[in-house]
Design a protein around this motif. Structure first.
Motif, PDB file in Angstrom:
ATOM      1  N   GLN A 185     -48.864 -19.447 -36.877  1.00 39.11           N
ATOM      2  CA  GLN A 185     -47.499 -19.966 -36.724  1.00 39.11           C
ATOM      3  C   GLN A 185     -46.604 -19.017 -35.921  1.00 39.11           C
ATOM      4  OE1 GLN A 185     -46.436 -23.045 -38.042  1.00 39.11           O
ATOM      5  NE2 GLN A 185     -48.591 -23.380 -38.486  1.00 39.11           N
ATOM      6  N   ASN A 186     -47.114 -18.491 -34.825  1.00 38.77           N
ATOM      7  CA  ASN A 186     -46.362 -17.566 -33.989  1.00 38.77           C
ATOM      8  C   ASN A 186     -45.442 -18.379 -33.067  1.00 38.77           C
ATOM      9  OD1 ASN A 186     -45.431 -15.615 -32.240  1.00 38.77           O
ATOM     10  ND2 ASN A 186     -47.403 -14.574 -32.079  1.00 38.77           N
ATOM     11  N   ARG A 187     -44.187 -18.513 -33.468  1.00 33.47           N
ATOM     12  CA  ARG A 187     -43.231 -19.354 -32.725  1.00 33.47           C
ATOM     13  C   ARG A 187     -42.819 -18.726 -31.396  1.00 33.47           C
ATOM     14  NH1 ARG A 187     -39.322 -21.700 -37.459  1.00 33.47           N
ATOM     15  NH2 ARG A 187     -40.980 -22.815 -38.544  1.00 33.47           N
ATOM     16  N   ALA A 188     -42.721 -17.424 -31.348  1.00 29.86           N
ATOM     17  CA  ALA A 188     -42.345 -16.763 -30.099  1.00 29.86           C
ATOM     18  C   ALA A 188     -43.413 -17.013 -29.031  1.00 29.86           C
ATOM     19  CB  ALA A 188     -42.164 -15.275 -30.321  1.00 29.86           C
ATOM     20  N   LEU A 189     -44.660 -16.889 -29.402  1.00 34.64           N
ATOM     21  CA  LEU A 189     -45.745 -17.157 -28.459  1.00 34.64           C
ATOM     22  C   LEU A 189     -45.764 -18.630 -28.077  1.00 34.64           C
ATOM     23  CD1 LEU A 189     -48.166 -16.083 -26.915  1.00 34.64           C
ATOM     24  CD2 LEU A 189     -49.575 -16.613 -28.913  1.00 34.64           C
ATOM     25  N   ALA A 190     -45.466 -19.502 -29.008  1.00 32.95           N
ATOM     26  CA  ALA A 190     -45.419 -20.937 -28.710  1.00 32.95           C
ATOM     27  C   ALA A 190     -44.339 -21.235 -27.669  1.00 32.95           C
ATOM     28  CB  ALA A 190     -45.160 -21.733 -29.980  1.00 32.95           C
ATOM     29  N   LEU A 191     -43.202 -20.570 -27.757  1.00 34.01           N
ATOM     30  CA  LEU A 191     -42.145 -20.765 -26.764  1.00 34.01           C
ATOM     31  C   LEU A 191     -42.561 -20.243 -25.391  1.00 34.01           C
ATOM     32  CD1 LEU A 191     -38.930 -19.939 -28.786  1.00 34.01           C
ATOM     33  CD2 LEU A 191     -39.592 -22.140 -27.823  1.00 34.01           C
ATOM     34  N   VAL A 250     -45.660 -20.023 -24.265  1.00 30.01           N
ATOM     35  CA  VAL A 250     -46.675 -20.952 -23.759  1.00 30.01           C
ATOM     36  C   VAL A 250     -46.018 -22.257 -23.303  1.00 30.01           C
ATOM     37  CG1 VAL A 250     -48.677 -22.336 -24.424  1.00 30.01           C
ATOM     38  CG2 VAL A 250     -48.553 -19.947 -25.078  1.00 30.01           C
ATOM     39  N   ALA A 251     -45.015 -22.720 -24.017  1.00 34.81           N
ATOM     40  CA  ALA A 251     -44.304 -23.936 -23.604  1.00 34.81           C
ATOM     41  C   ALA A 251     -43.608 -23.737 -22.263  1.00 34.81           C
ATOM     42  CB  ALA A 251     -43.291 -24.342 -24.673  1.00 34.81           C
ATOM     43  N   ALA A 252     -42.982 -22.595 -22.074  1.00 32.05           N
ATOM     44  CA  ALA A 252     -42.335 -22.295 -20.790  1.00 32.05           C
ATOM     45  C   ALA A 252     -43.371 -22.208 -19.675  1.00 32.05           C
ATOM     46  CB  ALA A 252     -41.549 -21.002 -20.891  1.00 32.05           C
ATOM     47  N   MET A 253     -44.512 -21.601 -19.975  1.00 31.96           N
ATOM     48  CA  MET A 253     -45.591 -21.513 -18.992  1.00 31.96           C
ATOM     49  C   MET A 253     -46.101 -22.911 -18.628  1.00 31.96           C
ATOM     50  SD  MET A 253     -49.479 -20.315 -19.471  1.00 31.96           S
ATOM     51  CE  MET A 253     -49.590 -21.693 -20.566  1.00 31.96           C
ATOM     52  N   CYS A 254     -46.247 -23.771 -19.621  1.00 34.20           N
ATOM     53  CA  CYS A 254     -46.706 -25.137 -19.375  1.00 34.20           C
ATOM     54  C   CYS A 254     -45.721 -25.898 -18.502  1.00 34.20           C
ATOM     55  CB  CYS A 254     -46.903 -25.869 -20.699  1.00 34.20           C
ATOM     56  SG  CYS A 254     -48.293 -25.257 -21.658  1.00 34.20           S
TER      57      CYS A 254
END
Length: 72
Positions: free
Chosen positions: A48-54, A56-60
């Motif tokens: 549940q790493n939200r910072a990494l999810a953000l 990755v979302a920006a990268m996507c």
């Protein structure tokens, strides 16, 4: 303007370019996942790493914009 966009060749071309865009996006994501020192999917879903999810979302979004501009 009419219904020029409804011609089968135009629809087929759009579908082919969309498929190419999705494949290029997926390949870029896999390459970036391999370049990082940890498994992105594991880190985001299980830990549940939200910072990494953000990140990755920006990268996507960035890759998607580049692919869309290249196809357009």
């Amino acid at each position: 303007m009419g219904i020029e966009w409804l011609k089968p060749a135009v629809v087929l071309g759009s579908l082919v370019y969309a498929l190419i865009g999705v494949v290029v996006f997926w390949v870029c994501f896999v390459v970036i996942d391999k370049l990082t020192p940890y498994n992105l999917w594991n880190e985001i879903v299980e830990k549940q790493n939200r910072a990494l999810a953000l990140v990755v979302a920006a990268m996507c979004l960035g890759i998607s914009i580049i692919v869309a501009a290249a196809i357009h």
